[in-house]
Write an enzyme that holds these catalytic residues in place. Structure first.
Site, PDB file in Angstrom:
ATOM      1  CD  GLU A 113       8.824  -2.867   1.890  1.00  0.00           C
ATOM      2  OE1 GLU A 113       8.336  -2.348   0.944  1.00  0.00           O
ATOM      3  OE2 GLU A 113       8.464  -2.302   3.120  1.00  0.00           O
ATOM      4  CB  THR A 148       6.132   1.941   0.907  1.00  0.00           C
ATOM      5  OG1 THR A 148       6.949   0.940   1.479  1.00  0.00           O
ATOM      6  CG2 THR A 148       5.940   1.383  -0.389  1.00  0.00           C
ATOM      7  CG  ASP A 156      11.270   0.808   1.897  1.00  0.00           C
ATOM      8  OD1 ASP A 156      12.216  -0.385   2.536  1.00  0.00           O
ATOM      9  OD2 ASP A 156      10.154   0.712   1.400  1.00  0.00           O
ATOM     10  CG  HIS A 157      10.572   1.706   6.049  1.00  0.00           C
ATOM     11  ND1 HIS A 157      10.218   0.317   6.498  1.00  0.00           N
ATOM     12  CD2 HIS A 157       9.191   1.682   4.567  1.00  0.00           C
ATOM     13  CE1 HIS A 157       8.797  -0.248   5.620  1.00  0.00           C
ATOM     14  NE2 HIS A 157       8.883   1.044   4.619  1.00  0.00           N
TER      15      HIS A 157
HETATM   16  C1  GP9 Z   1       2.408  -1.940   0.033  1.00  0.00           C
HETATM   17  C2  GP9 Z   1       3.754  -1.919   0.496  1.00  0.00           C
HETATM   18  C3  GP9 Z   1       4.326  -1.678   1.265  1.00  0.00           C
HETATM   19  O1  GP9 Z   1       1.699  -2.155  -1.310  1.00  0.00           O
HETATM   20  O2  GP9 Z   1       4.307  -1.439  -1.070  1.00  0.00           O
HETATM   21  O3  GP9 Z   1       4.496  -0.737   1.976  1.00  0.00           O
HETATM   22  P1  GP9 Z   1       4.851  -0.300   3.903  1.00  0.00           P
HETATM   23  O4  GP9 Z   1       4.066  -1.244   4.763  1.00  0.00           O
HETATM   24  O5  GP9 Z   1       5.820  -1.123   3.440  1.00  0.00           O
HETATM   25  O6  GP9 Z   1       4.176   1.030   3.817  1.00  0.00           O
HETATM   26 MN    MN Z   2       7.847  -0.104   2.487  1.00  0.00          MN
END
Ligand code: GP9
Ligand code: MN
Length: 423
Positions: free
Chosen positions: A38, A83, A258-259
């Site tokens: 994340e 995400t 992811d970002h």
């Molecule tokens: C929530 C998690 C976060 O379930 O995947 O998402 P994001 O805020 O990074 O898009």
């Molecule tokens: Mn994310």
């Protein structure tokens, strides 16, 4: 219209890159374990805070430890869907939408996703594991369109107060509790584990902190180092658990960020962290996220190829020995000699080994010097616009409904059931 479908199809098949013979099929029939880091940006790799590595385990992997291939010029391509965009792009080799999240607004579309293809071509089962509730980002709907067999969400985990921080389950108990779930899957499987703790606003319980906070005075940036360290330790523990469970040796392990975690609102602190002013050029370079792939029996090392999230599905399919040409894939195999190294950003900017385009201004990617647009930069910009536009048409018009593929069995969302919503 059917013209739009054939335009998109024409683009993706003429843009196709032949597989590299050395890698084609090398992961055939092996489990695929995909670890989502994340908000993890590449600048963390080898970064030292007060002389201490922030992410020692991931650093080791990035230097070829565990025979990892590490892509150090890999970029995220997400937009507002964050995400959810990363998940969409990685599993479908198409872009998220210019506004909003396709996961939410296009959750009922037809998809020809990686998990469904792996199932149709090689009898893989598939699972998503995540310590948040299933309706977040509309996952419980769109995963059915992707052909995900099992969705282990927060309701499958122990969500006691001491196991939870910020948005959901802490990464360490998440990985630990995921092991029996992975063991319960029929092999070969495609399993995607999404972490959560390294998420804005980057908060951690005192007892989980093993690194001092940063000292920029920007709370977000200072906390980011601590939660990134926690994530690093969680991944290291997970590797140990996978080995103990006998799931490590014969699995492809893929790790990706992811970002962006630290937005442009924190440029002052980031300038201090990176020791350089965060110009528009620098901001584009900061969109690098790690991609690591371990293929059992294959040597690892650092790979400097430029690529982005749309390239992951073609890469994984070729590792399976599945030629992805008949599928609608906007990316190309990262291991291929013919791989397209121009990385499109959602806003129409791009990075290539030579050029970086931000809002129409072009820079030399190596030096950061502004350069006059030329024939080559115009050609790249045209290609990027075409890619984004064709991908958008596929989503807006739900064109994969009409895209028949010999040998591929269309996904039937009614076959999947993830239980009641208890969020
Ligand atoms: C929530 C998690 C976060 O379930 O995947 O998402 P994001 O805020 O990074 O898009
Ligand atoms: Mn994310």
């Amino acid at each position: 219209s059917s013209d739009d479908l054939s335009n998109a199809k024409h683009y993706t098949s003429s843009h196709y890159a032949e597989p590299d013979e050395k890698m084609f099929g090398k992961g055939q029939g092996k489990n695929i374990i995909k670890i989502h880091l994340e908000s993890f940006q590449s600048f963390l790799i080898d970064y030292e805070l007060n002389g201490e590595e922030v992410t020692p385990f991931l650093n080791d992997l990035a230097h070829g430890g565990e025979d990892m291939n590490y892509f150090d010029n890999f970029f995220h391509q997400t937009g507002q869907g964050k995400t959810a965009d990363a998940e969409l792009i990685l599993d479908n080799s198409m872009f998220g939408l210019p506004t909003g999240a396709a996961f939410v607004t296009k959750g009922q579309n037809t998809y020809q996703s990686l998990p469904a293809i792996l199932n149709s071509e090689e009898n893989y089962t598939s699972a998503i594991l995540h310590g948040d509730y299933k309706s977040f980002w509309n996952r419980d709907q769109i995963y059915k369109q992707f052909g995900i067999d099992t969705f282990f969400d927060a309701s499958s985990y122990n969500m006691d107060d001491e196991s939870v921080v910020n948005l959901g389950l802490k990464d360490k108990p998440f990985f630990e509790e995921s092991i029996p779930m992975l063991q319960s899957l029929e092999q070969p499987f495609y399993a995607h584990l999404l972490t959560l703790t390294n998420h804005y606003p980057f908060i951690l319980d005192e007892e989980d902190a093993t690194l001092d906070r940063g000292t920029t005075g920007d709370k977000t940036v200072d906390g980011y180092f601590q939660t990134a360290r926690y994530l690093d330790e969680a991944v290291e523990e997970f590797f140990g658990e996978l080995k103990e469970a006998g799931l490590y040796d014969d699995s492809i392990i893929m790790i990706y960020g992811d970002h962006q975690g630290i937005s442009e609102n924190h440029n002052r602190a980031m300038a201090e962290v990176l020791g350089t002013e965060i110009t528009p050029y620098q901001n584009a370079q900061n969109q690098r996220v790690p991609l690591m792939i371990r293929v059992p029996g294959e040597e690892g090392g650092v790979n400097h190829t430029y690529g982005g999230e749309i390239d992951v599905m073609p890469t994984l399919l070729h590792l399976q020995g599945i030629d992805h040409k008949k599928y609608m894939t906007f990316g190309t195999d990262l291991f291929s000699d013919e791989h397209d190294e121009t990385v499109a950003f959602r806003d129409g900017g791009f990075v290539s080994p030579e050029y970086t385009n931000v809002g129409g201004t072009v820079y030399d990617t190596d030096s950061g010097e502004e350069v006059e647009p030329n024939e080559e930069t115009a050609r790249l910009k045209e290609k990027v616009d075409e890619q984004l536009q064709l991908s958008d048409e596929v989503l807006y018009q739900d064109l994969l409904r009409f895209h028949e593929i010999p040998g591929f069995e269309p996904t039937d969302p009614k076959q999947y059931d993830y239980g009641e919503n208890d969020a």
